[in-house]
Scaffold this motif. Structure first.
Motif, PDB file in Angstrom:
ATOM      1  N   ALA A 144       0.839  -1.206   0.000  1.00 26.43           N
ATOM      2  CA  ALA A 144       0.000   0.000   0.000  1.00 26.43           C
ATOM      3  C   ALA A 144       0.873   1.255   0.000  1.00 26.43           C
ATOM      4  O   ALA A 144       0.575   2.234  -0.678  1.00 26.43           O
ATOM      5  N   LEU A 145       1.982   1.195   0.749  1.00 28.41           N
ATOM      6  CA  LEU A 145       2.844   2.369   0.821  1.00 28.41           C
ATOM      7  C   LEU A 145       3.521   2.655  -0.515  1.00 28.41           C
ATOM      8  O   LEU A 145       3.643   3.822  -0.920  1.00 28.41           O
ATOM      9  N   SER A 146       3.926   1.605  -1.216  1.00 28.26           N
ATOM     10  CA  SER A 146       4.574   1.873  -2.499  1.00 28.26           C
ATOM     11  C   SER A 146       3.545   2.380  -3.515  1.00 28.26           C
ATOM     12  O   SER A 146       3.815   3.233  -4.338  1.00 28.26           O
ATOM     13  N   ILE A 186       3.667   4.495   9.533  1.00 26.87           N
ATOM     14  CA  ILE A 186       3.207   4.797   8.166  1.00 26.87           C
ATOM     15  C   ILE A 186       3.619   6.222   7.786  1.00 26.87           C
ATOM     16  O   ILE A 186       4.114   6.474   6.685  1.00 26.87           O
ATOM     17  N   HIS A 187       3.448   7.152   8.722  1.00 27.48           N
ATOM     18  CA  HIS A 187       3.814   8.541   8.497  1.00 27.48           C
ATOM     19  C   HIS A 187       5.296   8.634   8.126  1.00 27.48           C
ATOM     20  O   HIS A 187       5.681   9.268   7.143  1.00 27.48           O
ATOM     21  N   LYS A 188       6.135   7.941   8.888  1.00 27.64           N
ATOM     22  CA  LYS A 188       7.581   8.016   8.683  1.00 27.64           C
ATOM     23  C   LYS A 188       7.966   7.410   7.332  1.00 27.64           C
ATOM     24  O   LYS A 188       8.667   8.030   6.539  1.00 27.64           O
ATOM     25  N   ASN A 191       6.738   9.522   4.309  1.00 26.73           N
ATOM     26  CA  ASN A 191       7.497  10.768   4.135  1.00 26.73           C
ATOM     27  C   ASN A 191       8.954  10.486   3.760  1.00 26.73           C
ATOM     28  O   ASN A 191       9.547  11.251   2.995  1.00 26.73           O
ATOM     29  N   ASP A 192       9.517   9.394   4.276  1.00 25.77           N
ATOM     30  CA  ASP A 192      10.884   9.021   3.883  1.00 25.77           C
ATOM     31  C   ASP A 192      10.943   8.727   2.382  1.00 25.77           C
ATOM     32  O   ASP A 192      11.874   9.142   1.692  1.00 25.77           O
ATOM     33  N   ASP A 193       9.936   7.998   1.892  1.00 30.00           N
ATOM     34  CA  ASP A 193       9.896   7.678   0.452  1.00 30.00           C
ATOM     35  C   ASP A 193       9.866   8.958  -0.379  1.00 30.00           C
ATOM     36  O   ASP A 193      10.534   9.066  -1.395  1.00 30.00           O
ATOM     37  N   LEU A 194       9.078   9.926   0.089  1.00 33.05           N
ATOM     38  CA  LEU A 194       8.983  11.193  -0.656  1.00 33.05           C
ATOM     39  C   LEU A 194      10.311  11.939  -0.590  1.00 33.05           C
ATOM     40  O   LEU A 194      10.775  12.506  -1.581  1.00 33.05           O
ATOM     41  N   ARG A 201       8.374  18.515  -0.484  1.00 32.39           N
ATOM     42  CA  ARG A 201       7.353  19.575  -0.476  1.00 32.39           C
ATOM     43  C   ARG A 201       5.916  19.021  -0.547  1.00 32.39           C
ATOM     44  O   ARG A 201       4.967  19.727  -0.270  1.00 32.39           O
ATOM     45  N   ILE A 202       5.791  17.741  -0.915  1.00 31.89           N
ATOM     46  CA  ILE A 202       4.436  17.161  -0.934  1.00 31.89           C
ATOM     47  C   ILE A 202       3.985  16.927   0.505  1.00 31.89           C
ATOM     48  O   ILE A 202       4.664  16.263   1.280  1.00 31.89           O
ATOM     49  N   HIS A 203       2.816  17.492   0.835  1.00 36.00           N
ATOM     50  CA  HIS A 203       2.337  17.336   2.203  1.00 36.00           C
ATOM     51  C   HIS A 203       1.252  16.260   2.259  1.00 36.00           C
ATOM     52  O   HIS A 203       0.267  16.316   1.534  1.00 36.00           O
ATOM     53  N   LEU A 204       1.465  15.283   3.133  1.00 32.87           N
ATOM     54  CA  LEU A 204       0.442  14.246   3.332  1.00 32.87           C
ATOM     55  C   LEU A 204      -0.212  14.465   4.703  1.00 32.87           C
ATOM     56  O   LEU A 204       0.489  14.694   5.686  1.00 32.87           O
ATOM     57  N   SER A 205      -1.547  14.404   4.752  1.00 30.99           N
ATOM     58  CA  SER A 205      -2.228  14.473   6.056  1.00 30.99           C
ATOM     59  C   SER A 205      -2.702  13.076   6.410  1.00 30.99           C
ATOM     60  O   SER A 205      -3.218  12.359   5.547  1.00 30.99           O
TER      61      SER A 205
END
Ligand SMILES: Nc1nc2c(ncn2[C@@H]2O[C@H](COP(=O)(O)OP(=O)(O)OP(=O)(O)O)[C@@H](O)[C@H]2O)c(=O)[nH]1
Length: 390
Positions: A144-146, A186-188, A191-194, A201-205
């Motif tokens: 799911a993360l990928s 999941i957050h980490k 955001n690490d992948d990004l 600069r992409i913000h995920l909520s």
């Protein structure tokens, strides 16, 4: 073509619009840019000038996308979602219930392939206001993360204005500690992948959600609020209202979906939100049983709708109709409620102010409608001249 349904839903005066939750299934290939009237970040029905933000529901198979849509917008009970069949094509739905809540939801099948050349993802993302990516927290979420990373990077390239919302879903099966742990992980990782791709600069909520409690409604409220351009004005009006009326907290609710479209600037706690949802349910249920005459159909909610509930901790809950589909729910102390006259007067002023905000919105829509009609007739004239030179 489905835009006709959209037009039917969104008349000039939405207050007169029938409750507009519609199901619509279409093959994506059937749409073209011109037909959908895509503009930057929003969907505009080409004939009536209505601008509707588009919300996409994406994620792996069985992550819970259709269940979310059915529970929030169709009042399906969570247990019934067990029998939902897998979605095999994109389902588009217009949600136009109130003056401010008006958008489209596109539910995607889990197995959709972005790299399929026949799939016009650019067109889809160009017209999108929010992308909700659903991750099943009870499942292994590596894939799911990928998928999230792929989807977000693709979408961002096409439309950097999209709000990216990640629902860490089905958390009902997890303990509180486990929930926090999952969210942190999941957050980490996301955001690490990004960051690895140079896209910090992409913000995920992130939101912890479940259809078995109010968390899914609360998360959806926050997603929808970001798409309401009048939100700062509504919040400001609520702040003025509560500070002049001795009220502790006030919410503006869409009574059908129980999405709160605005609240004052004090923090929201889940318990208060749940109490508001319960109060709306009580009002609607009692009105359904005792308030409707045989000839009436639809929502048993009108100008007279109001309710007062005294809780056993000296708090009073006060619900009042604002517009056909909007209700204000307030929390205040028993002492403050003694000045009910003042509260009602202030509420009257608040209601008028909301009407003014709404009128401006209608005017903007009418202008847009005129413009698109002019463009439309110009276009048909040009086509006529081209195809019929005599
Ligand atoms: N425990 C739990 N189960 C859920 C929740 N939301 C959905 N489910 C279950 O998850 C299963 C799959 O839900 P769907 O809504 O069909 O999933 P989907 O993502 O639309 O699946 P596709 O259409 O195949 O892409 C169903 O059995 C639901 O009952 C939740 O919050 N908690």
């Amino acid at each position: 073509m489905t835009t006709e349904r959209g037009s039917a839903l969104s008349g000039e005066d939405e207050e007169d619009t029938a409750l507009g939750y519609y199901d619509d299934e279409d093959d994506l290939e059937a749409f073209s840019d011109a037909e959908l009237g895509c503009e930057d970040g929003v969907f505009s029905d080409s004939l009536n000038g209505e601008v509707k933000p588009r919300i996409l529901l994406m994620g792996l198979r069985r992550s819970g996308k259709s269940s979310i849509q059915k529970v929030v917008f169709h009042k399906m009970s969570p247990n019934e979602t067990l029998f939902l069949e897998s979605t095999n094509k994109i389902c588009r739905e217009d949600v136009s219930s109130s003056s401010f809540v008006s958008f489209q939801i596109w539910d995607f099948p889990g197995q959709i392939d972005f790299f399929d050349p026949t799939f016009d993802y650019e067109m889809i993302f160009r017209g999108t206001g929010a992308l909700i990516f659903v991750i099943d927290s009870q499942d292994d979420y590596v894939e799911a993360l990928s998928r999230l990373h792929l989807t977000v990077t693709r979408a961002y390239k096409v439309n950097p204005d999209i709000n990216f919302e990640v629902f860490i879903h089905k958390v009902d099966g997890l303990s509180d500690d486990h929930k926090i742990e999952k969210q942190r992980d999941i957050h980490k990782r996301a955001n690490d992948d990004l960051a690895d791709a140079g896209l910090e600069r992409i913000h995920l909520s992130f939101y912890l959600t479940s259809i078995y409690d109010h968390s899914i409604f609360e998360a959806f409220s926050k997603v929808v609020q970001k798409l309401i351009p009048q939100l700062p004005t509504l919040e400001n009006l609520l702040n003025i209202f509560i500070s002049n009326s001795g009220i502790e907290k006030a919410f503006l609710f869409d009574v059908v979906s129980k999405i709160y479209i605005a609240t004052d600037s004090s923090p929201v706690d889940m318990q208060t939100y749940e109490l508001c949802c319960d109060m709306i349910d009580v009002v609607i249920d009692i009105s359904c049983i005792y308030g409707l005459t045989d000839s009436e159909g639809g929502l048993p909610y009108d100008k007279e709708s109001m309710a007062i509930i005294h809780l056993n901790n000296t708090t009073v809950m006060y619900l009042k109709e604002v517009t056909k589909f909007l209700a204000m729910v307030c929390f205040l102390r028993k002492e403050s409620f003694e000045r009910k006259g003042l509260i009602d007067y202030n509420f009257h002023c608040f209601k008028n102010a909301i009407q003014e905000v709404f009128d401006v919105r209608v005017k903007v829509q009418q202008n847009r409608k005129l413009l698109s009609q002019r463009r439309w007739s110009k276009l048909s004239m040009t086509n006529g001249v081209l195809s019929n030179p005599h």
